[in-house]
Design a protein around this motif. Structure first.
Motif, PDB file in Angstrom:
ATOM      1  N   CYS A  15      41.340  36.991  43.213  1.00  0.00           N
ATOM      2  CA  CYS A  15      42.198  38.013  42.448  1.00  0.00           C
ATOM      3  C   CYS A  15      41.331  39.094  43.240  1.00  0.00           C
ATOM      4  O   CYS A  15      39.706  38.567  43.746  1.00  0.00           O
ATOM      5  N   TYR A  16      41.700  40.384  43.251  1.00  0.00           N
ATOM      6  CA  TYR A  16      40.829  41.754  43.963  1.00  0.00           C
ATOM      7  C   TYR A  16      38.970  41.505  43.742  1.00  0.00           C
ATOM      8  O   TYR A  16      38.170  41.646  44.154  1.00  0.00           O
ATOM      9  N   VAL A  18      37.074  39.156  42.267  1.00  0.00           N
ATOM     10  CA  VAL A  18      36.094  37.573  42.253  1.00  0.00           C
ATOM     11  C   VAL A  18      36.029  37.501  44.237  1.00  0.00           C
ATOM     12  O   VAL A  18      35.164  37.482  44.356  1.00  0.00           O
ATOM     13  N   PHE A  98      38.066  45.914  36.856  1.00  0.00           N
ATOM     14  CA  PHE A  98      38.991  46.669  35.615  1.00  0.00           C
ATOM     15  C   PHE A  98      38.666  45.943  34.755  1.00  0.00           C
ATOM     16  O   PHE A  98      39.338  46.541  33.330  1.00  0.00           O
ATOM     17  N   VAL A  99      37.522  45.128  34.993  1.00  0.00           N
ATOM     18  CA  VAL A  99      36.263  44.652  33.736  1.00  0.00           C
ATOM     19  C   VAL A  99      36.196  45.302  33.017  1.00  0.00           C
ATOM     20  O   VAL A  99      35.708  45.923  32.128  1.00  0.00           O
ATOM     21  N   THR A 161      41.728  40.756  31.021  1.00  0.00           N
ATOM     22  CA  THR A 161      41.869  40.855  31.079  1.00  0.00           C
ATOM     23  C   THR A 161      42.928  39.391  32.020  1.00  0.00           C
ATOM     24  O   THR A 161      44.151  40.475  32.170  1.00  0.00           O
ATOM     25  N   THR A 162      43.069  38.689  31.525  1.00  0.00           N
ATOM     26  CA  THR A 162      43.711  37.600  32.378  1.00  0.00           C
ATOM     27  C   THR A 162      44.729  37.371  30.746  1.00  0.00           C
ATOM     28  O   THR A 162      45.060  35.931  30.822  1.00  0.00           O
ATOM     29  N   CYS A 189      45.379  42.571  33.552  1.00  0.00           N
ATOM     30  CA  CYS A 189      45.321  42.499  34.853  1.00  0.00           C
ATOM     31  C   CYS A 189      46.192  42.175  35.533  1.00  0.00           C
ATOM     32  O   CYS A 189      46.557  41.164  35.372  1.00  0.00           O
ATOM     33  N   ALA A 191      46.851  40.324  38.340  1.00  0.00           N
ATOM     34  CA  ALA A 191      47.150  39.480  39.410  1.00  0.00           C
ATOM     35  C   ALA A 191      47.155  38.274  38.777  1.00  0.00           C
ATOM     36  O   ALA A 191      47.597  37.162  40.035  1.00  0.00           O
TER      37      ALA A 191
HETATM   38  S1  F3S Z   1      38.319  39.828  38.332  1.00  0.00           S
HETATM   39 FE1  F3S Z   1      40.355  39.379  39.056  1.00  0.00          FE
HETATM   40  S2  F3S Z   1      41.919  38.295  37.792  1.00  0.00           S
HETATM   41 FE2  F3S Z   1      41.741  41.081  37.425  1.00  0.00          FE
HETATM   42  S3  F3S Z   1      40.250  41.793  36.197  1.00  0.00           S
HETATM   43 FE3  F3S Z   1      39.137  41.384  37.819  1.00  0.00          FE
HETATM   44  S4  F3S Z   1      41.125  41.710  39.808  1.00  0.00           S
END
Ligand code: F3S
Ligand code: F3S
Lengths: 282, 282
Positions: A15-16, A18, A98-99, A161-162, A189, A191
């Motif tokens: 994802c973005y 990582v 996002f976190v 977020t997941t 999130c 993702a």
């Molecule tokens: S680590 Fe990845 S899953 Fe979303 S909250 Fe950040 S883009």
């Protein structure tokens, strides 16, 4: 016969957040020969050992670190930042934005007098940090049943977020009955959802789908199952070595997707291997 | 044979806010021979005509009012208060405090930049006032379908006080999917629910249930239906004249409940009539 058309699903693999963390680590390692990572940078042993060779050493606590410390995408409690400062370590912060946003909301809700509820897995490092931002006054829940036990007049909600949207909505609809005021920050999130959506779309137009990821990765298994619903031939592999020539006989459209902790070089390896099979058999 | 035991359901008839409004009207009429009411004080023709005799005249707009104006429990838009001030009318404000609270939340949400959503019936005078408090920028919805059309990043929700909890929760769970932040004030008043709960409890221990209320009152009909589920003999009447002696043969436990707009004197009349039937037949 025409050569095969190989397509990679959008949003396959990292994802973005990582990807960003890996980039930050790469840049830091260019300047700095030795960096400490608080916990593994991602849940993929190949990546971790590759980065270990580059100079990124995984530690479990700040005490073991020297010089520079890398904060991975999951983030850390504010108290750990203080420790890092105190120890005068350089802090390379790869917390996913996002976190970070979810952390800020947890803090704001706590400060504005809300009873903070975090929807997620209380053992996950991301959630551990959220709890800390809510001054350790937060309640972590992950099901409608747990929501039933909550009693508060002013509830503030953030999410890991997941988290899945369905579980989130079902828990929130229970909480709505419990409070006079409820303020919800939807910090899910997209993702994961996007990765699954893209896999589904690609599976529908492919003769074969190759799903790349660790065999014990829950999110990769989910991708595999989604593909099975939309494509007749679906294979779940960890590395290119598992590919078999005969899978590709009479195949025109190859689709590829990958789990959240699969690095792009591993995906590239698979693509190259498939291309050479293509040359071989067509 | 023993005389009958007559029980009145708790929370039968007027809710707190309507009882309070009636009391405010009574007190004002003691001091003031002529008062104007902006709309009927409650939806019960007998009560309205009784109060008309006492000097409470129903008007549709401030223009028709002189001296003193009574605001009923549903409340009014802030602009109307200004008109009342401008016309130098005495304002006798019987807005229910729970309604006032919802108005304040609507105003607060609007001022804090939320897209205000009001869950309720857009033609109801209470909701009309809520809309005005949100500076006429609110969206009124009453179903999950309508919730699907809402697009906003920051949603603030208040409810009409008489909304059902189930509908409220179902709409809110749809809205949760639509916004980054959603802040919900549960302004549902529990008067209706309590009235229904009490009717159900009493019906279970009664040989006969008498439900008093206007034949076209939706909330009274609902009470009647609830009682039917828990008692074999249930009668729906508007006044004591409809009572029939034969209903009470072999009856020991009489239960009485009444809809939201049934005044207590009407309930008392019914009780007295049943007592005299009791004397007559037992
Ligand atoms: S680590 Fe990845 S899953 Fe979303 S909250 Fe950040 S883009
Ligand atoms: S008018 Fe009655 S129904 Fe509730 S909001 Fe006030 S007590």
């Amino acid at each position: 016969m025409l050569p095969m058309k190989i397509r990679i699903a959008q949003n396959a693999g990292f994802c973005y957040g990582v990807r960003r963390a890996i980039k930050i680590a790469d840049e830091a390692l260019e300047k700095n020969k030795s960096i400490y990572s608080l916990g593994p940078i991602i849940h993929n042993p190949q990546v971790v050992s590759e980065y270990e060779k580059k100079g990124l050493k995984v530690v479990e606590s700040i005490d073991e670190a020297k010089n520079a410390i890398l904060i991975r995408s999951h983030g850390i409690p504010p108290q750990i930042y203080k420790l890092i400062n105190k120890k005068k370590l350089e802090c390379i912060d790869a917390t996913c934005p996002f976190v970070k946003e979810a952390q800020d909301y947890a803090k704001q809700l706590y400060e504005e007098g809300y009873f903070v509820v975090i929807i997620g897995d209380k053992n996950h490092p991301e959630v551990q940090a959220h709890i800390a931002y809510a001054n350790y006054q937060a309640q972590v829940i992950n099901s409608k049943e747990e929501a039933k036990n909550i009693q508060a007049q002013k509830i503030g909600v953030v999410s890991q977020t997941t988290q899945s949207v369905d579980n989130f909505v079902s828990i929130v609809s229970e909480l709505v009955k419990k409070a006079k005021e409820i303020r919800i920050f939807n910090t899910i999130c997209d993702a994961t959802e996007k990765r699954q959506e893209s896999a589904k779309e690609l599976a529908q137009i492919s003769d074969i789908m190759i799903v790349i990821g660790g065999k014990n990765s829950a999110n990769t298994r989910k991708l595999f199952e989604i593909c099975l619903n939309f494509c007749k031939k679906v294979y779940y592999i960890e590395t290119k070595e598992e590919l078999k020539k005969e899978w590709f006989y009479n195949v025109k459209n190859v689709g590829i997707t990958a789990g959240a902790s699969t690095p792009s070089w591993l995906i590239d390896d698979v693509i190259q291997a498939i291309e050479s099979i293509d040359n071989d058999i067509h």
